[in-house]
Design a protein around this motif. Structure first.
Motif, PDB file in Angstrom:
ATOM      1  N   HIS A  91       0.861  -1.191   0.000  1.00 17.63           N
ATOM      2  CA  HIS A  91       0.000   0.000   0.000  1.00 17.63           C
ATOM      3  C   HIS A  91       0.891   1.232   0.000  1.00 17.63           C
ATOM      4  O   HIS A  91       1.800   1.376   0.815  1.00 17.63           O
ATOM      5  N   ALA A 113       2.239   5.082   0.325  1.00 15.76           N
ATOM      6  CA  ALA A 113       2.113   6.200   1.270  1.00 15.76           C
ATOM      7  C   ALA A 113       3.336   7.092   1.096  1.00 15.76           C
ATOM      8  O   ALA A 113       4.365   6.659   0.564  1.00 15.76           O
ATOM      9  N   GLN A 166       1.650   4.359   7.612  1.00 17.53           N
ATOM     10  CA  GLN A 166       0.381   4.296   6.901  1.00 17.53           C
ATOM     11  C   GLN A 166       0.464   3.474   5.607  1.00 17.53           C
ATOM     12  O   GLN A 166      -0.551   3.218   4.967  1.00 17.53           O
ATOM     13  N   GLY A 167       1.656   3.083   5.240  1.00 13.57           N
ATOM     14  CA  GLY A 167       1.848   2.304   4.029  1.00 13.57           C
ATOM     15  C   GLY A 167       2.239   0.868   4.334  1.00 13.57           C
ATOM     16  O   GLY A 167       2.376   0.467   5.495  1.00 13.57           O
ATOM     17  N   LEU A 168       2.400   0.094   3.293  1.00 21.32           N
ATOM     18  CA  LEU A 168       2.874  -1.287   3.415  1.00 21.32           C
ATOM     19  C   LEU A 168       3.915  -1.481   2.319  1.00 21.32           C
ATOM     20  O   LEU A 168       3.599  -1.421   1.121  1.00 21.32           O
ATOM     21  N   ALA A 202       4.079   0.271  -3.385  1.00 19.40           N
ATOM     22  CA  ALA A 202       2.870  -0.542  -3.291  1.00 19.40           C
ATOM     23  C   ALA A 202       2.978  -1.839  -4.078  1.00 19.40           C
ATOM     24  O   ALA A 202       2.112  -2.718  -3.941  1.00 19.40           O
ATOM     25  N   ARG A 228      -1.102  -8.315   6.290  1.00 19.99           N
ATOM     26  CA  ARG A 228      -2.498  -7.891   6.409  1.00 19.99           C
ATOM     27  C   ARG A 228      -2.804  -7.248   7.753  1.00 19.99           C
ATOM     28  O   ARG A 228      -3.822  -6.562   7.887  1.00 19.99           O
ATOM     29  N   GLU A 260      -0.891  -4.962   8.694  1.00 21.17           N
ATOM     30  CA  GLU A 260      -0.535  -3.595   8.332  1.00 21.17           C
ATOM     31  C   GLU A 260      -1.531  -2.990   7.342  1.00 21.17           C
ATOM     32  O   GLU A 260      -1.820  -1.799   7.401  1.00 21.17           O
ATOM     33  N   HIS A 261      -2.049  -3.832   6.424  1.00 23.44           N
ATOM     34  CA  HIS A 261      -3.048  -3.348   5.472  1.00 23.44           C
ATOM     35  C   HIS A 261      -3.863  -4.534   4.964  1.00 23.44           C
ATOM     36  O   HIS A 261      -3.296  -5.538   4.506  1.00 23.44           O
ATOM     37  N   ASP A 266      -5.591  -5.178   2.343  1.00 23.77           N
ATOM     38  CA  ASP A 266      -5.591  -5.537   0.921  1.00 23.77           C
ATOM     39  C   ASP A 266      -4.273  -6.141   0.451  1.00 23.77           C
ATOM     40  O   ASP A 266      -4.083  -6.376  -0.755  1.00 23.77           O
ATOM     41  N   ALA A 267      -3.363  -6.417   1.357  1.00 23.81           N
ATOM     42  CA  ALA A 267      -2.065  -6.978   0.977  1.00 23.81           C
ATOM     43  C   ALA A 267      -2.249  -8.331   0.293  1.00 23.81           C
ATOM     44  O   ALA A 267      -3.195  -9.080   0.582  1.00 23.81           O
TER      45      ALA A 267
END
Length: 417
Positions: A215, A217, A224-226, A279, A315, A317-318, A320-321
């Motif tokens: 993700h 950021a 806030q990112g991955l 991302a 996941r 962390e986010h 949609d990973a």
């Protein structure tokens, strides 16, 4: 064509086609001419091979033989299968002479001459594909008249494939067609460059693409990112660990120059700016397994780590990973039986009983998996394959002709090796 062969165009009767090479010459003019003709077609894997295939098809037709072409889904690439029947018309059983028609690229290589214009110098025939493996195909085609004039007890088949160099994509279509038509050859000789020595085993090759989705950021807000690259790196390190376990603990087979299963990551791309949490990351990896090992079990180690260890962490962390692994190419290894008739025949024809295994892959494993016992044996040295100024020696072309001549004689009625 070079000056040494301009008087003997492919299929020319003036070149005495079908006769074994003279003791005074390392290879016949017809074999040289056919090899030069095949080299003149730029059949780099990304390019269609129909020019070469249709030329061979037309030659076979002119000799009274039918050739079956099996096409890829675009219709731009094709395999060829043709049979020289036994003296009684039988087309079942017999021996396949198999070769791939595609070659690897020449871009980025320093050649001393045009790679697709054959050049003879100091007893060597230079050109892309001369060694890998148009020399074998050329010598086999040169001996077609002898095959047809012999009183064969069993048929001889020609099998030419496309896209071997990019994962053996063509041969499965050819083999599926043989099965559909109920044709079951008794044995196959794949003429990859082995210096005319029998190869009874080689490793399998399995190539995959892995896409890691994170993700994006701003890099000042990394929580806030991955970071897809970082998780891809962890999976790459795991692949390295898998490879290291095989290197340290086996299983081993000391007849191979690299006596264990290997794995490596070969390409990687990801990210779009230094100040952005990436991302996406994509990499390619492969492993080459001993033929006694199940490649799916090897892949399972990698997939299990990705699914059960990395993905849950990602996941958290986010949501949609994702990690997606897809197959690029796969070709099974070869492990020929010493008791198989084709193994014993090739050993008898070459007077070579040494047991040799190689790390590189061929289409032989596909023929074996289709129920056709197979051995690898062809002219040239694998050390010359894929390199600039690729060559096959005229001596090796002559040895290939002599081998196929002996094969034809051995298949004649009442013949004994």
């Amino acid at each position: 064509m070079s000056a040494s062969a301009t008087s003997a165009s492919a299929g020319s009767s003036a070149a005495l086609p079908g006769t074994p090479p003279s003791p005074d010459l390392p290879a016949s003019a017809t074999a040289i001419a056919w090899t030069e003709k095949l080299i003149s077609f730029d059949t780099t894997s990304r390019l269609p091979n129909l020019g070469l295939i249709e030329t061979v098809r037309d030659y076979l037709r002119s000799a009274g033989l039918d050739a079956t072409l099996t096409y890829d889904e675009t219709g731009q690439w094709a395999n060829l299968f043709a049979t020289v029947p036994a003296h009684d018309g039988t087309t079942h059983g017999g021996i396949v002479l198999s070769g791939h028609t595609d070659v690897v690229p020449v871009e980025g290589q320093q050649w001393d001459s045009d790679p697709f214009v054959a050049r003879i110098d100091d007893g060597k025939l230079y050109g892309r594909g001369s060694c890998d493996m148009k020399g074998f195909i050329g010598t086999a085609l040169a001996l077609l008249p002898q095959m047809q004039s012999a009183k064969l007890a069993k048929p001889i088949h020609f099998a030419l494939s496309f896209d071997e160099e990019v994962g053996c994509a063509g041969a499965p279509l050819l083999l599926a067609d043989l099965q559909k038509r109920g044709l079951r050859p008794e044995g196959c000789i794949v003429g990859e460059p082995t210096s005319m020595r029998p190869i009874v085993a080689h490793k399998g090759i399995n190539a995959y693409r892995c896409c890691v989705r994170g993700h994006a950021a701003h890099s000042s807000l990394t929580p806030q990112g991955l970071n897809a690259i970082e998780y891809a790196a962890r999976l790459i390190c795991h692949i390295r660990d898998v490879a290291q376990r095989y290197r340290s603990h086996g299983p081993f087979d000391t007849l191979y120059d690299v006596p264990f299963t290997t794995a490596q990551t070969s390409t990687i791309t990801g990210g779009n700016a230094i100040n952005t949490v990436p991302a996406h990351c994509e990499f390619q990896f492969e492993f080459r397994n001993l033929p006694t090992m199940d490649p799916q079990a090897i892949l399972a180690q990698i997939e299990t780590y990705a699914r059960d260890t990395l993905l849950p962490q990602m996941r958290r962390e986010h949501p949609d990973a994702a990690i997606e692994i897809s197959e690029i190419a796969a070709a099974p290894g070869l492990d020929a039986s010493e008791q198989a008739a084709i193994t014993q025949l090739v050993r008898a024809l070459t007077a070579d009983q040494a047991k040799r295994k190689v790390a590189y892959g061929t289409e032989a494993g596909l023929f074996q998996r289709a129920g056709i016992p197979t051995v690898v044996c062809g002219p040239g040295n694998i050390e010359q394959a894929h390199k600039p100024n690729e060559f096959v020696s005229l001596e090796q072309l002559g040895a290939s002709e002599s081998f196929i001549h002996k094969l034809i004689t051995s298949l004649e009625v009442h013949a004994h090796v």
